[in-house]
Each structure stands twice: as structure tokens, then as C-alpha cells.
Design an enzyme around this catalytic site. Structure first.
Site, PDB file in Angstrom:
ATOM      1  N   VAL A  89       0.860  -1.169   0.000  1.00 20.62           N
ATOM      2  CA  VAL A  89       0.000   0.000   0.000  1.00 20.62           C
ATOM      3  C   VAL A  89       0.902   1.226   0.000  1.00 20.62           C
ATOM      4  O   VAL A  89       1.879   1.277   0.758  1.00 20.62           O
ATOM      5  CB  VAL A  89      -0.908   0.039   1.253  1.00 20.62           C
ATOM      6  CG1 VAL A  89      -1.759   1.305   1.264  1.00 20.62           C
ATOM      7  CG2 VAL A  89      -1.791  -1.195   1.312  1.00 20.62           C
ATOM      8  N   CYS A  90       0.610   2.195  -0.860  1.00 24.22           N
ATOM      9  CA  CYS A  90       1.299   3.483  -0.808  1.00 24.22           C
ATOM     10  C   CYS A  90       2.814   3.296  -0.945  1.00 24.22           C
ATOM     11  O   CYS A  90       3.280   2.549  -1.801  1.00 24.22           O
ATOM     12  CB  CYS A  90       0.912   4.161   0.503  1.00 24.22           C
ATOM     13  SG  CYS A  90       1.408   5.863   0.671  1.00 24.22           S
TER      14      CYS A  90
END
Length: 319
Positions: free
Chosen positions: A105-106
Site C-alpha cells: 500500500v502506498c
DNA sequence: ACAGAACCCCGCCATG
DNA sequence: TTCATGGCGGGGTTCT
């Protein structure tokens, strides 16, 4: 269905909380339940950047547990340190190989890339760090304007709340679209966010001063209606077309034509949402020539028609 | 709807 | 040797 999250000091809590909520809710709404767990290098309480600690198990426990179905690494300010932590990278390589799929994520993509999982694969990350990512990991095929990207068993997502979109996509792959849709509805987030796969303004922030192409990007922003084919851009930079295209891609993580299209679309969208100009006038002013081309480009990049955009369906409205 | 043109992009190799 | 550079061919996409 075990989902293991790798966390580290100064991670972004929402990178963890969003996907957790998706997987938890899937079970509550009648789907197969997910077994959720967090792991960190030393185990114990780990403080995310917001300061509210999360309890984790040590990596050794992950190695001794049955293989997780999914292994996800979160992002956050701490990712810069985390991507240099040999124990974390080793766990990603070793435990990731046991899992059916791995993901990030991210800015967790930086950690995943440092472990080698993204070599030669397509991936995405937070828009504000996509340029840095392209420079650090030229061997990764960065897709800087996607919300999430799957390449074989490896899934990556864009910034922060895009982790929720990623989790919904994983859920849809596991248990069908219907359940994923129901979970999104329950959480009151978009199942497929408006603007389609387009990440928030990846290129507007690109290369404000540092890069070799800062002035070129400025020129494109100032003159979206000018002829901006690869040959012209290369000449403007005093490079051969081949070298220009290659350098541009390496530096910014996106090919020249796609960058031009993105910037034109962004400018045209702003004009359309503001109203005032006709679709035809916008198309001409922003380098699309005729409305038909603008419509197709809009549809291609944003998954939405210019007319719908003018009615205010564009960016924003995020979770 | 469709064909041919134009453009884009990338792997590959040569050069210095 | 490694690295920056640049030309070429062709597969893919978009335009007309």
C-alpha cells in the site's frame, strides 16, 4: 484466508486500517472470514506516524505460522528506514514466497521493491513519490497514475486510501464482485472511484525543480495546445528522440506521450468543470483538435465522458 | 465500421 | 569494462 500485514515504526495507520476494515467487513457480510494479523521486526507495540500504537507479532512468529495467503506491506514516513532493514526485506522474500500473493500500500512499494519483488513487474505507489520511485527502481515498470496494479501474484496500490481500493480488488478476486460491492457500500466508500483508474494529479506535482525535465513539463503545462509530439519535445531538449524518450521514462516513470496526454487532460478537465467554454472550444485549446478526440482521451484516461465531467463527476469525492 | 496512415514505444545493437 | 548516446525494426495503439 490469512492476511498478514508487515508494519514498522512510523507507518501510516490508514494504510493498515483501510484494508483491515475491508477484510473484516467481508466476513461480517457473510463472506469467508479473513484471519488478520500484523507483524513487525521485533514484534510488540509499533507506533505509526500518528502515535497510536498497534500490537504486532514478531517476524519469527510469521515464519513459524502456516503460510499466509496474502502478505501486504504498508507505507508511511517510516518506509525510508524500513526499506533498508535487512530483516524486513528477508521476511518479505522468504515469507512472500510462501504466500499466494504479495502486495503493498502506498510507499510500501519502496519496501517491496527493495526486496526485489517488483523487479521487471508493473507497479504503482503514492503520486508524490512516484518520481523518486522511478529513480530508485528503474527496473520496475512504474504506472504512476494507477490506483492499483496487479502483475501476476504481486499487487501494489497508490497512496494511502488507495489501499482500501486494493483490498476491495483482492476481495473481488477471492469472493466475487458482489461481495466486494456490498463491502464498499457498507464502508461508504466507492467501489470503483470516479475518475476510474486515474490517481490524483500525479503529474502536477512532478519535477517542481530538481529534474532534468522540469522546464519541459512547465512548457507543456503552459502550452497544452502546442504540437507536443515526441520529436518536437526531443528537439526542445536538444536530444535525439530515442534518447529523450528513454531518459524521460527513466526519470519520470511515464512515457512522453502519456505524460502529455495526462497534462492535457488535467488542464482540459479543469476548464470543463469550471464551465464557460464549450467542449469544442476546450478540445481545441488543450491540444485535442476536435471534441471526438477529447472525448476518447477522457474516456481512456479517466473512464468518464467530458459532458459527465462538466456536471461535476470528476476528481475528489474520495473515501 | 474499417483500412491504411501516423504515431508511440521498446528491445536490440553499434558507437565512442 | 561500463556508461551515455542514437539509429532501426516492428508490434501495438490511435487517428483519419
Amino acid at each position: 484466508l490469512a492476511v498478514a500485514f508487515l508494519i514498522y515504526p512510523e507507518f501510516q495507520l490508514l494504510d493498515l486500517a483501510g484494508p483491515l476494515a475491508v477484510f473484516e467487513t467481508a466476513g461480517r457480510l457473510g463472506g469467508r472470514a479473513y484471519a488478520l494479523a500484523t507483524y513487525a521486526v521485533g514484534g510488540g507495540l509499533v507506533a505509526p506516524s500518528c502515535g497510536i500504537p498497534v500490537l504486532s507479532a514478531p517476524l519469527d512468529a510469521l515464519a513459524q505460522a502456516p503460510a499466509p495467503d496474502t502478505l501486504l506491506v504498508v507505507g508511511g514516513y517510516g518506509s525510508r528506514q524500513a526499506m533498508q532493514d535487512a530483516r524486513l526485506l528477508e521476511a518479505l522474500r522468504g515469507q512472500g514466497a510462501r504466500a499466494r500473493r504479495v502486495g503493498s500500500v502506498c510507499s510500501g512499494a519502496f519496501v517491496l521493491a527493495a526486496s526485489g519483488w517488483l523487479d521487471g513487474r508493473r507497479a504503482t505507489t503514492h503520486w508524490a513519490r512516484s518520481q523518486e520511485f522511478a529513480r530508485c527502481f528503474p527496473q520496475v515498470r512504474l504506472e504512476p497514475d494507477c490506483i492499483h496494479v496487479q502483475d501476476g501474484p504481486v499487487w501494489t496500490s497508490a497512496g494511502i486510501t488507495a489501499g482500501t481500493d486494493l483490498a476491495l480488488a483482492l476481495l473481488a478476486a477471492d469472493q466475487g464482485e458482489a461481495l466486494a460491492r456490498a463491502v464498499a457500500r457498507q464502508l461508504v466508500v466507492y467501489y470503483r472511484r470516479p475518475g476510474g483508474q486515474s490517481q490524483f494529479s500525479a503529474l502536477l506535482e512532478m519535477s517542481p525543480s530538481g529534474g532534468r525535465f522540469a522546464t519541459l513539463l512547465d512548457y507543456i503545462r503552459q502550452n497544452p495546445g502546442a504540437p507536443l509530439d515526441v520529436d518536437s519535445l526531443a528537439e526542445r531538449c536538444h536530444m535525439s528522440p530515442r534518447h529523450f524518450a528513454r531518459s524521460f521514462r527513466a526519470e519520470l516513470g511515464i512515457t512522453p506521450a502519456r505524460a502529455v496526454e495526462r497534462l492535457r487532460i488535467e488542464a482540459a478537465c479543469a476548464a470543463l468543470e469550471e464551465g464557460g467554454l464549450s467542449v469544442k472550444a476546450v478540445a481545441e485549446r488543450y491540444g485535442f483538435g476536435d471534441p471526438e478526440r477529447l472525448r476518447r482521451a477522457c474516456q481512456r484516461v479517466l473512464g468518464i465522458s467530458p459532458v459527465a465531467l462538466r456536471r461535476g463527476g470528476g476528481y475528489g469525492g474520495d473515501a
